[in-house]
Scaffold this motif. Sequence first.
Motif, PDB file in Angstrom:
ATOM      1  N   GLN A   1       0.830  -1.209   0.000  1.00 12.66           N
ATOM      2  CA  GLN A   1       0.000   0.000   0.000  1.00 12.66           C
ATOM      3  C   GLN A   1       0.861   1.253   0.000  1.00 12.66           C
ATOM      4  OE1 GLN A   1      -3.779   0.187   2.126  1.00 12.66           O
ATOM      5  NE2 GLN A   1      -3.092   2.086   3.069  1.00 12.66           N
TER       6      GLN A   1
ATOM      7  N   HIS B   1      -4.722   9.825   0.466  1.00 10.71           N
ATOM      8  CA  HIS B   1      -4.885   9.037  -0.751  1.00 10.71           C
ATOM      9  C   HIS B   1      -4.095   7.748  -0.594  1.00 10.71           C
ATOM     10  CE1 HIS B   1      -5.008   7.815  -4.860  1.00 10.71           C
ATOM     11  NE2 HIS B   1      -3.741   8.098  -5.096  1.00 10.71           N
ATOM     12  N   SER B   2      -4.688   6.635  -1.026  1.00 11.60           N
ATOM     13  CA  SER B   2      -3.957   5.368  -0.952  1.00 11.60           C
ATOM     14  C   SER B   2      -4.161   4.552  -2.227  1.00 11.60           C
ATOM     15  CB  SER B   2      -4.428   4.551   0.253  1.00 11.60           C
ATOM     16  OG  SER B   2      -5.714   4.031   0.015  1.00 11.60           O
ATOM     17  N   VAL B   3      -3.145   3.788  -2.590  1.00  8.99           N
ATOM     18  CA  VAL B   3      -3.258   2.825  -3.683  1.00  8.99           C
ATOM     19  C   VAL B   3      -2.808   1.483  -3.133  1.00  8.99           C
ATOM     20  CG1 VAL B   3      -2.592   2.243  -6.036  1.00  8.99           C
ATOM     21  CG2 VAL B   3      -2.637   4.635  -5.337  1.00  8.99           C
TER      22      VAL B   3
ATOM     23  N   THR C   1      -6.097  -3.730  -8.526  1.00  8.97           N
ATOM     24  CA  THR C   1      -5.497  -2.618  -7.795  1.00  8.97           C
ATOM     25  C   THR C   1      -6.608  -1.637  -7.432  1.00  8.97           C
ATOM     26  OG1 THR C   1      -3.413  -2.876  -8.947  1.00  8.97           O
ATOM     27  CG2 THR C   1      -3.849  -0.718  -7.978  1.00  8.97           C
TER      28      THR C   1
ATOM     29  N   TRP D   1      -7.853   2.040  -5.285  1.00  9.00           N
ATOM     30  CA  TRP D   1      -7.394   3.277  -4.665  1.00  9.00           C
ATOM     31  C   TRP D   1      -8.515   3.927  -3.876  1.00  9.00           C
ATOM     32  CZ3 TRP D   1      -9.057   8.256  -6.297  1.00  9.00           C
ATOM     33  CH2 TRP D   1      -9.849   8.257  -7.458  1.00  9.00           C
TER      34      TRP D   1
END
Lengths: 420, 270
Positions: free
Chosen positions: A266, A284-286, A293, A295
């Motif tokens: 992450q 914000h995260s991916v 995937t 986000w």
Amino acid sequence: MRLASGYTQPVRIFYQILFSFIFFFLLLTRGSAAGNFPGDWGITGEIGVQVRSFPRDPNFEVQEHATISPSITMEVELLKEWNNGRDRFTFIPFGRWDAHDDQRSRLEIKELHWTHQEEDWSLLLGISKVFWGVTESRHLVDIINQTDSSADIDGEDKLGQPMINLTLEREWGSIDLFLLPYFRERIFPKQDARLKGLFSVRGDAAYSSSLKEWHPDWAMRYSHTFGEFDLGVSFFRGTSREPRPKEREANSKGKTVRAYYETISQFGIDLQWTRDSWLWKLEHSVTYGYRKTFWGLVAGFEHTFFQIFDTNADLGLLAEYLYDARTHNVFEAPPSADEHDIFGGVRISLNNPADSNLLAGIIMDARDGEVSALVEASHRLNQNWVFEVETRWLFATDTLSAFHDLRRDSFISARLVWYF
Amino acid sequence: MNQKYRCALVIVNTLAIVLFANTPAAQSTDDLEKGLAIAIEAEKRDLGWLDSEVTLYMVLRNKQGKESTRSIRQSSLEIPEAGYGDRSLVVFDSPKDVEGTALLSHTKTLKPDDQWLFLPALKRVKRISSKNKSGPFVGSEFAYEDLLSQEIEKYSYKWLRDEELNGQRFFVVESTPQYKNSGYSKLVMWLDQIEYRVHKTDYYDRKNSLLKTLTHLGYNKYLDQYWRADQLRMVNHQTGKSTDLFFNDWAFQTGQQNAKFTPARLKRAR
């Protein structure tokens, strides 16, 4: 009573023995020394009595029908500093006794660590808690500690995480490196508890890694202040703190699922711009490692009106937008309730000696008809006593919604805490 | 500029001349210069302490005399650069429910300060708005602006008069905040003429009425140069509330580093 849930059996037995020793020792010493702990040990703590009330009957027949649900919590903090404050030992055991939910009833080591501080670096060894992030309605990038879902559904209650944390402080920012040698399973409410869905989570967690809970997770974070901006950039590689439900089963005791923890990576960013009485916030995260995937995003602001109407009180207005590419599809990733939600809130602080304050907020998902409303207030009664009230109301119209099973579990809670 | 405004200006000017005619302009400039010179001298005598540590005990009293207390530790770092004020780290020991809460301030002379709050239960470091200069500090009669670093550039000064009280001679100096969001229209300070220490300050609110009086009690000299009061007493004349602030265990030049006063280090503050 479950001891130190989320650990394997040998670890749990070790904890049992350790805890018994410590609580006994602390009680004895408290009584004799009356606060003056020998050898410069600092000891403080709190004892809280909580009453939760569920005005409506539960959604499922197996759930506890009592409308009043009391619990007691105890937390002790033991602190020792030496080497002119450069070395510090911290120990915070915690216990909760709940009249109706023995998953909520447990002993836990919130913190047990040694820290060493040098001029431009520090090292932490042991069990601790770490927070990353800036937003209020959801903590998207905060990933180090596991959540205790049995304590509350807001995700704010965390379990202690074993770690080695090296912090490097430089002119150009601060770098945190984490090695997380042991993973702790999420704690879910038991079968007949309130605030849970149709399925209960069984004790036999599954992992995508053959090392299971001993998979060595690691993480790093860079953080720095650039004038009015505070930035954090983080990366985590290891066992997802959120499980995916797997292998549904139904028997006489009800419907159960198995928690399945996948190995993920992450990437996260948290940013706050502080200007005048405005705080602009972004997380914000991916996430890589699930079927696809995904986000997520939380963005919003907090604006404070100071000393309103010529009083000492402050009024804060909060608004945040939440997005998560994950859906209710549990075959792809752990489900998320925050697909495209709006959060709005009001914070009032009286700035009086009693430190009275109130936070009221509402999170809405217009598409699913999910609404969660919350009011939290606290007031210091005197030097050692604090009174807290919390109420959460859940509404859902869509039967697929994550909240649908919880729609009858709105509650009011009152808590009286004594600090020593 | 149109005719109407020009007319109004002429009237205002005439009024001003009539009202202030008996204040000689030359003397007024002298008073400003003298006020500033006193402030500069007072600051000069307090330079070079580098860093300090002190424990504070605060007693808040309401109109009925009901008391509540706070125990606080404060570390400060002297920043000599122009435009910047000192850095301060405040950690709470009591009330117990806020134990371990820490406030880090990077003060500036005219620009807004930078402030971060550490909440130990959540382990969260939070950048907060510093606009709230006039707000009460932890429910006391001290505002944030009363406790944060007092730099010369933050005020304009004017010498009002000399006064003799109990055999001691004082300068009476008026200072006007030049930074934004102050809760005061002016401060009137009494400084003794030998050591240039502030003994009393009257605070006037935005409507220019007397709001609070601060008294410094029990001055002690540290490192053979730096005067610090043992006790500050703030009395609010409008609400009848008061706050006493007791200082204990002063330590100077303890070799504290800049790194101690960063938001990254705040999570280890205790």
